[in-house]
Design an enzyme around this catalytic site. Structure first.
Site, short mmCIF file in Angstrom:
data_model
loop_
_atom_site.label_atom_id
_atom_site.label_comp_id
_atom_site.label_asym_id
_atom_site.label_seq_id
_atom_site.Cartn_x
_atom_site.Cartn_y
_atom_site.Cartn_z
CG HIS A 133 -5.75 -2.95 1.47
ND1 HIS A 133 -5.01 -2.01 0.94
CD2 HIS A 133 -6.55 -3.53 0.56
CE1 HIS A 133 -5.41 -2.18 -0.39
NE2 HIS A 133 -6.29 -3.01 -0.46
CD GLN A 171 -7.48 -4.41 -3.91
OE1 GLN A 171 -7.32 -4.30 -2.65
NE2 GLN A 171 -8.59 -5.34 -4.34
CB CYS A 215 -0.92 0.12 1.36
SG CYS A 215 -1.25 1.50 1.91
CD GLU A 216 0.20 5.20 -4.13
OE1 GLU A 216 0.94 4.68 -4.95
OE2 GLU A 216 -0.78 6.09 -4.71
CG HIS A 227 -1.07 3.07 5.83
ND1 HIS A 227 -2.18 3.26 4.98
CD2 HIS A 227 -1.27 4.25 6.61
CE1 HIS A 227 -3.07 3.97 5.51
NE2 HIS A 227 -2.56 4.72 6.36
N1 LIG Z 1 -8.88 3.53 -2.63
C1 LIG Z 1 -7.81 3.00 -1.72
N2 LIG Z 1 -7.58 3.22 -0.77
C2 LIG Z 1 -6.44 2.63 0.19
C3 LIG Z 1 -5.71 1.64 -0.58
N3 LIG Z 1 -4.78 1.26 0.62
C4 LIG Z 1 -5.06 2.07 1.43
N4 LIG Z 1 -6.14 3.00 1.38
C5 LIG Z 1 -6.69 3.92 1.94
O1 LIG Z 1 -6.01 5.05 2.10
C6 LIG Z 1 -6.61 5.84 3.17
C7 LIG Z 1 -5.76 6.81 3.43
O2 LIG Z 1 -6.21 7.77 4.31
P1 LIG Z 1 -5.63 8.93 5.16
O3 LIG Z 1 -6.58 9.79 6.26
O4 LIG Z 1 -4.78 9.92 4.47
O5 LIG Z 1 -4.51 8.19 6.06
P2 LIG Z 1 -4.63 7.58 7.60
O6 LIG Z 1 -4.97 8.94 8.72
O7 LIG Z 1 -3.70 6.81 7.95
O8 LIG Z 1 -6.06 6.72 7.35
P3 LIG Z 1 -6.63 5.61 8.38
O9 LIG Z 1 -6.20 4.31 7.64
O10 LIG Z 1 -7.98 5.74 8.15
O11 LIG Z 1 -6.24 5.62 9.70
C8 LIG Z 1 -7.18 4.93 4.19
O12 LIG Z 1 -8.68 5.14 3.96
C9 LIG Z 1 -6.86 3.63 3.65
O13 LIG Z 1 -7.77 2.70 3.81
C10 LIG Z 1 -6.12 1.25 -1.71
O14 LIG Z 1 -5.31 0.43 -2.42
N5 LIG Z 1 -7.09 1.80 -2.36
ZN LIG Z 2 -2.54 1.50 3.60
#
Ligand SMILES: Nc1nc2c(ncn2[C@@H]2O[C@H](COP(=O)(O)OP(=O)(O)OP(=O)(O)O)[C@@H](O)[C@H]2O)c(=O)[nH]1
Ligand SMILES: [Zn+2]
Length: 223
Positions: A182, A154, A111-112, A114
Site C-alpha cells: 500500500h 484490500q 486505497c479508499e 487515501h
Molecule cells: N484494513 C485496511 N486498512 C487499510 C487499507 N488501506 C489503507 N488502510 C489503513 O487505513 C487506515 C486509515 O487510518 P486513519 O487514522 O483514519 O488515517 P491516517 O491518519 O491517514 O492513518 P496513517 O496511514 O496511519 O497515517 C490506516 O491505518 C491505513 O494503513 C486496506 O486495504 N485495509
Molecule cells: Zn491508504
C-alpha cells in the site's frame, strides 16, 4: 510475471457446492457507481486541489493536468461502471472436478482512505461444482482487474472476487489470496516501503476442509 495454471488433486468428495448469491449482506449485486462519471466535475475538483496545495493550475506544466487526471480516474475506477461478474459468463462444461489455480495475477487498485494505489498480485483458485463447469483462465484475471478498479480496501477486494466466483460458477470451493503493498504506508504516514499485506477469502470446501485449504495454500505460497 509468472502466471501458472495448476491442476491438482484434492479431497473434494465431502465438499458441498457453494450456494449461489452468497455475497456478504445478501441482496442483488449492483455496479459500484451511484452516479455516472462526471468528467467536468472531476476536472474542477483537481483544479481546486491544485489551488488548495498552493500550486498554480494555470502554469504551463499543469494546464492540462485536471483533464488528464479526470481521464486517469475514469480509467482506474472503470470497475465502478461495469458488471465484473459478466466476464465469468464464458464457461465450458469440461466435467473437470479438480482444482484450477491461476497465480501471480498483477493487481493495481486504489486505497479508499487515501486515494493512492495499492498493488501486488492475486492468486485465484477454485474446484468446479458437480457440473464440472469451468471458466476461461483469462476470465479469472479479468474479474480481478475489474474489481480492482474501484476505491476500496484490500479485504473487500479479496472477498468480492471470491463471491463473484461463487455466484457465477457455483464451485465446490473457491479461494482468493492477494499480496499487496500500500503506497499509503510506503510514501507517507508510517513510511514502511516493502511491507506487504496478505488477505485471503475462502469459500466452500476450502473453508470447511483444513486439508484442502492447506493443499491450495501450499500451491499458492510456493515460490
Ligand atoms: N484494513 C485496511 N486498512 C487499510 C487499507 N488501506 C489503507 N488502510 C489503513 O487505513 C487506515 C486509515 O487510518 P486513519 O487514522 O483514519 O488515517 P491516517 O491518519 O491517514 O492513518 P496513517 O496511514 O496511519 O497515517 C490506516 O491505518 C491505513 O494503513 C486496506 O486495504 N485495509
Ligand atoms: Zn491508504
Amino acid at each position: 510475471m509468472r502466471t501458472d495454471s495448476v491442476s491438482g488433486s484434492n479431497g473434494l468428495a465431502d465438499g458441498a457446492p457453494v450456494q449461489d448469491g452468497a455475497a456478504p449482506g445478501g441482496g442483488a449485486v449492483k455496479f459500484g457507481a451511484v452516479r455516472p462519471f462526471d468528467a467536468a466535475r472531476a476536472e474542477a475538483a483537481v483544479r481546486e486541489l491544485l489551488l488548495a496545495v498552493g500550486e498554480d493550475p494555470d502554469r504551463e506544466g499543469l494546464r492540462e493536468t485536471p483533464a488528464r487526471v479526470a481521464r486517469a480516474y475514469r480509467e482506474v475506477f472503470d470497475g465502478l461502471f461495469s458488471e465484473p461478474d459478466s466476464v465469468l459468463d464464458t464457461v465450458f462444461d469440461e466435467g473437470h472436478q479438480e482444482m484450477i489455480l491461476v497465480r501471480d495475477i498483477p493487481v493495481y487498485s486504489t486505497c479508499e482512505h487515501h486515494l493512492v494505489p495499492f498493488h501486488g498480485v492475486a492468486h485465484v483458485g477454485y474446484i468446479p461444482g458437480e457440473s464440472g463447469k469451468v471458466t476461461g483462465l483469462s476470465k479469472l484475471a479479468r474479474v480481478v482487474d475489474l474489481y480492482a478498479k474501484r476505491p476500496q480496501v484490500q479485504e473487500r477486494l479479496t472477498s468480492d472476487i471470491a463471491d463473484a466466483l461463487v455466484r457465477k460458477l457455483q464451485p465446490r470451493a473457491a479461494i482468493v489470496v492477494i499480496e499487496a503493498e500500500h503506497l499509503c504506508m510506503s510514501m507517507r504516514g508510517i513510511r514502511k516501503p516493502g511491507a506487504t499485506t496478505t488477505t485471503s477469502a475462502v469459500r466452500g470446501l476450502f473453508k470447511t476442509s483444513a486439508v484442502s485449504r492447506g493443499e491450495v495454500l501450499d500451491l499458492i505460497l510456493r515460490k
